[in-house]
Design a protein around this motif. Sequence first.
Motif, PDB file in Angstrom:
ATOM      1  N   GLU A   6       4.338  -9.596  11.402  1.00 55.91           N
ATOM      2  CA  GLU A   6       5.715  -9.232  11.048  1.00 55.91           C
ATOM      3  C   GLU A   6       5.759  -8.494   9.708  1.00 55.91           C
ATOM      4  O   GLU A   6       6.453  -7.478   9.570  1.00 55.91           O
ATOM      5  CB  GLU A   6       6.587 -10.487  10.994  1.00 55.91           C
ATOM      6  CG  GLU A   6       8.053 -10.205  10.968  1.00 55.91           C
ATOM      7  CD  GLU A   6       8.546  -9.465  12.204  1.00 55.91           C
ATOM      8  OE1 GLU A   6       9.426  -8.602  12.050  1.00 55.91           O
ATOM      9  OE2 GLU A   6       8.050  -9.728  13.311  1.00 55.91           O
ATOM     10  N   ILE A   7       5.014  -8.982   8.737  1.00 55.41           N
ATOM     11  CA  ILE A   7       4.968  -8.326   7.421  1.00 55.41           C
ATOM     12  C   ILE A   7       4.419  -6.904   7.545  1.00 55.41           C
ATOM     13  O   ILE A   7       4.950  -5.970   6.937  1.00 55.41           O
ATOM     14  CB  ILE A   7       4.122  -9.166   6.435  1.00 55.41           C
ATOM     15  CG1 ILE A   7       4.851 -10.470   6.099  1.00 55.41           C
ATOM     16  CG2 ILE A   7       3.811  -8.390   5.168  1.00 55.41           C
ATOM     17  CD1 ILE A   7       3.982 -11.494   5.385  1.00 55.41           C
ATOM     18  N   ILE A   8       3.382  -6.742   8.339  1.00 59.32           N
ATOM     19  CA  ILE A   8       2.766  -5.420   8.512  1.00 59.32           C
ATOM     20  C   ILE A   8       3.725  -4.468   9.225  1.00 59.32           C
ATOM     21  O   ILE A   8       3.838  -3.303   8.858  1.00 59.32           O
ATOM     22  CB  ILE A   8       1.422  -5.533   9.264  1.00 59.32           C
ATOM     23  CG1 ILE A   8       0.414  -6.284   8.386  1.00 59.32           C
ATOM     24  CG2 ILE A   8       0.885  -4.162   9.657  1.00 59.32           C
ATOM     25  CD1 ILE A   8      -0.779  -6.811   9.150  1.00 59.32           C
TER      26      ILE A   8
ATOM     27  N   SER B 213      -4.826   7.999   7.773  1.00 61.77           N
ATOM     28  CA  SER B 213      -3.464   7.615   8.134  1.00 61.77           C
ATOM     29  C   SER B 213      -3.253   6.103   8.030  1.00 61.77           C
ATOM     30  O   SER B 213      -2.142   5.643   7.844  1.00 61.77           O
ATOM     31  CB  SER B 213      -3.124   8.093   9.542  1.00 61.77           C
ATOM     32  OG  SER B 213      -3.970   7.469  10.482  1.00 61.77           O
ATOM     33  N   ASN B 214      -4.314   5.347   8.145  1.00 56.18           N
ATOM     34  CA  ASN B 214      -4.208   3.890   8.087  1.00 56.18           C
ATOM     35  C   ASN B 214      -4.626   3.316   6.736  1.00 56.18           C
ATOM     36  O   ASN B 214      -4.648   2.108   6.572  1.00 56.18           O
ATOM     37  CB  ASN B 214      -5.087   3.257   9.170  1.00 56.18           C
ATOM     38  CG  ASN B 214      -4.512   3.464  10.540  1.00 56.18           C
ATOM     39  OD1 ASN B 214      -3.312   3.391  10.730  1.00 56.18           O
ATOM     40  ND2 ASN B 214      -5.369   3.743  11.498  1.00 56.18           N
ATOM     41  N   GLU B 215      -4.944   4.181   5.791  1.00 56.48           N
ATOM     42  CA  GLU B 215      -5.472   3.692   4.516  1.00 56.48           C
ATOM     43  C   GLU B 215      -4.511   2.745   3.811  1.00 56.48           C
ATOM     44  O   GLU B 215      -4.890   1.649   3.399  1.00 56.48           O
ATOM     45  CB  GLU B 215      -5.829   4.851   3.596  1.00 56.48           C
ATOM     46  CG  GLU B 215      -6.419   4.393   2.288  1.00 56.48           C
ATOM     47  CD  GLU B 215      -6.784   5.537   1.376  1.00 56.48           C
ATOM     48  OE1 GLU B 215      -7.141   5.241   0.225  1.00 56.48           O
ATOM     49  OE2 GLU B 215      -6.701   6.706   1.789  1.00 56.48           O
ATOM     50  N   SER B 216      -3.262   3.132   3.688  1.00 60.82           N
ATOM     51  CA  SER B 216      -2.323   2.267   2.958  1.00 60.82           C
ATOM     52  C   SER B 216      -2.060   0.970   3.721  1.00 60.82           C
ATOM     53  O   SER B 216      -1.926  -0.096   3.117  1.00 60.82           O
ATOM     54  CB  SER B 216      -1.015   2.996   2.663  1.00 60.82           C
ATOM     55  OG  SER B 216      -0.308   3.265   3.843  1.00 60.82           O
ATOM     56  N   VAL B 217      -2.016   1.053   5.040  1.00 58.73           N
ATOM     57  CA  VAL B 217      -1.808  -0.156   5.845  1.00 58.73           C
ATOM     58  C   VAL B 217      -3.024  -1.078   5.717  1.00 58.73           C
ATOM     59  O   VAL B 217      -2.878  -2.297   5.557  1.00 58.73           O
ATOM     60  CB  VAL B 217      -1.527   0.189   7.321  1.00 58.73           C
ATOM     61  CG1 VAL B 217      -1.395  -1.070   8.163  1.00 58.73           C
ATOM     62  CG2 VAL B 217      -0.282   1.043   7.446  1.00 58.73           C
ATOM     63  N   SER B 218      -4.222  -0.504   5.740  1.00 63.69           N
ATOM     64  CA  SER B 218      -5.441  -1.296   5.597  1.00 63.69           C
ATOM     65  C   SER B 218      -5.486  -1.991   4.246  1.00 63.69           C
ATOM     66  O   SER B 218      -5.799  -3.180   4.151  1.00 63.69           O
ATOM     67  CB  SER B 218      -6.682  -0.409   5.745  1.00 63.69           C
ATOM     68  OG  SER B 218      -6.711   0.192   7.010  1.00 63.69           O
ATOM     69  N   ARG B 219      -5.168  -1.254   3.210  1.00 63.56           N
ATOM     70  CA  ARG B 219      -5.128  -1.843   1.864  1.00 63.56           C
ATOM     71  C   ARG B 219      -4.091  -2.967   1.812  1.00 63.56           C
ATOM     72  O   ARG B 219      -4.332  -4.013   1.226  1.00 63.56           O
ATOM     73  CB  ARG B 219      -4.776  -0.782   0.824  1.00 63.56           C
ATOM     74  CG  ARG B 219      -5.897   0.150   0.501  1.00 63.56           C
ATOM     75  CD  ARG B 219      -5.400   1.207  -0.494  1.00 63.56           C
ATOM     76  NE  ARG B 219      -6.429   2.127  -0.845  1.00 63.56           N
ATOM     77  CZ  ARG B 219      -7.214   1.992  -1.910  1.00 63.56           C
ATOM     78  NH1 ARG B 219      -7.071   0.977  -2.721  1.00 63.56           N
ATOM     79  NH2 ARG B 219      -8.146   2.887  -2.160  1.00 63.56           N
ATOM     80  N   PHE B 220      -2.944  -2.725   2.417  1.00 60.81           N
ATOM     81  CA  PHE B 220      -1.874  -3.722   2.431  1.00 60.81           C
ATOM     82  C   PHE B 220      -2.321  -4.990   3.151  1.00 60.81           C
ATOM     83  O   PHE B 220      -2.073  -6.108   2.684  1.00 60.81           O
ATOM     84  CB  PHE B 220      -0.620  -3.132   3.079  1.00 60.81           C
ATOM     85  CG  PHE B 220       0.531  -4.085   3.131  1.00 60.81           C
ATOM     86  CD1 PHE B 220       1.282  -4.347   2.001  1.00 60.81           C
ATOM     87  CD2 PHE B 220       0.863  -4.729   4.311  1.00 60.81           C
ATOM     88  CE1 PHE B 220       2.347  -5.244   2.038  1.00 60.81           C
ATOM     89  CE2 PHE B 220       1.923  -5.622   4.362  1.00 60.81           C
ATOM     90  CZ  PHE B 220       2.667  -5.878   3.221  1.00 60.81           C
TER      91      PHE B 220
ATOM     92  N   TYR C   6       6.163  -3.347   6.737  1.00 62.82           N
ATOM     93  CA  TYR C   6       5.524  -2.423   5.799  1.00 62.82           C
ATOM     94  C   TYR C   6       5.386  -1.031   6.435  1.00 62.82           C
ATOM     95  O   TYR C   6       5.689  -0.027   5.804  1.00 62.82           O
ATOM     96  CB  TYR C   6       4.150  -2.949   5.377  1.00 62.82           C
ATOM     97  CG  TYR C   6       3.414  -2.019   4.446  1.00 62.82           C
ATOM     98  CD1 TYR C   6       3.732  -1.987   3.094  1.00 62.82           C
ATOM     99  CD2 TYR C   6       2.425  -1.172   4.915  1.00 62.82           C
ATOM    100  CE1 TYR C   6       3.055  -1.130   2.238  1.00 62.82           C
ATOM    101  CE2 TYR C   6       1.755  -0.319   4.082  1.00 62.82           C
ATOM    102  CZ  TYR C   6       2.071  -0.294   2.730  1.00 62.82           C
ATOM    103  OH  TYR C   6       1.405   0.562   1.892  1.00 62.82           O
ATOM    104  N   LYS C   7       4.924  -1.000   7.686  1.00 65.48           N
ATOM    105  CA  LYS C   7       4.763   0.285   8.376  1.00 65.48           C
ATOM    106  C   LYS C   7       6.098   1.016   8.515  1.00 65.48           C
ATOM    107  O   LYS C   7       6.159   2.231   8.371  1.00 65.48           O
ATOM    108  CB  LYS C   7       4.149   0.071   9.765  1.00 65.48           C
ATOM    109  CG  LYS C   7       2.679  -0.173   9.762  1.00 65.48           C
ATOM    110  CD  LYS C   7       2.211  -0.352  11.207  1.00 65.48           C
ATOM    111  CE  LYS C   7       0.723  -0.374  11.338  1.00 65.48           C
ATOM    112  NZ  LYS C   7       0.297  -0.528  12.731  1.00 65.48           N
ATOM    113  N   SER C   8       7.133   0.282   8.823  1.00 64.69           N
ATOM    114  CA  SER C   8       8.446   0.921   9.006  1.00 64.69           C
ATOM    115  C   SER C   8       9.045   1.414   7.688  1.00 64.69           C
ATOM    116  O   SER C   8       9.866   2.324   7.689  1.00 64.69           O
ATOM    117  CB  SER C   8       9.424  -0.020   9.713  1.00 64.69           C
ATOM    118  OG  SER C   8       9.742  -1.108   8.885  1.00 64.69           O
TER     119      SER C   8
END
Length: 124
Positions: free
Chosen positions: A115-117, A19-26, A120-122
């Motif tokens: 803030e960027i993250i 679930s956090n893969e794309s956020v981690s990559r980002f 991105y999450k939203s």
Amino acid sequence: MAKKTISGELLEVLLESRSNESVSRFIIASVCKEYDITFDELIKSNMHYDSLRVEASSIISYLLYTHCKLTQVQIGMLLKKDNSVISKYLKRINLLNEKFQPDFVISKRIKSFDEIIKNYKSST
């Protein structure tokens, strides 16, 4: 200019937390881009101390810990560092956040990344 990429080994570590893969990559890609280094340069092990690489690693560790809830062991596997090194990175950033050692440049970068993250999450 070298293309900023994330290695295949990163994917293996992140699969434990899909679930956090794309956020981690980002997070990793964003910090590497800000510091103008590749992921391979970030995890490169050598005896030469590079303060920018340590700063980038510290920020990545903090962001992965807070936003993706990765453990210190998982972050250590990802960055090819012992979890005691990750612990030092996190303590360094926590001290900055508590203003025991104010470093306004790093604190400002962390707030910017936060803030960027969040944006991105939203959007995902």
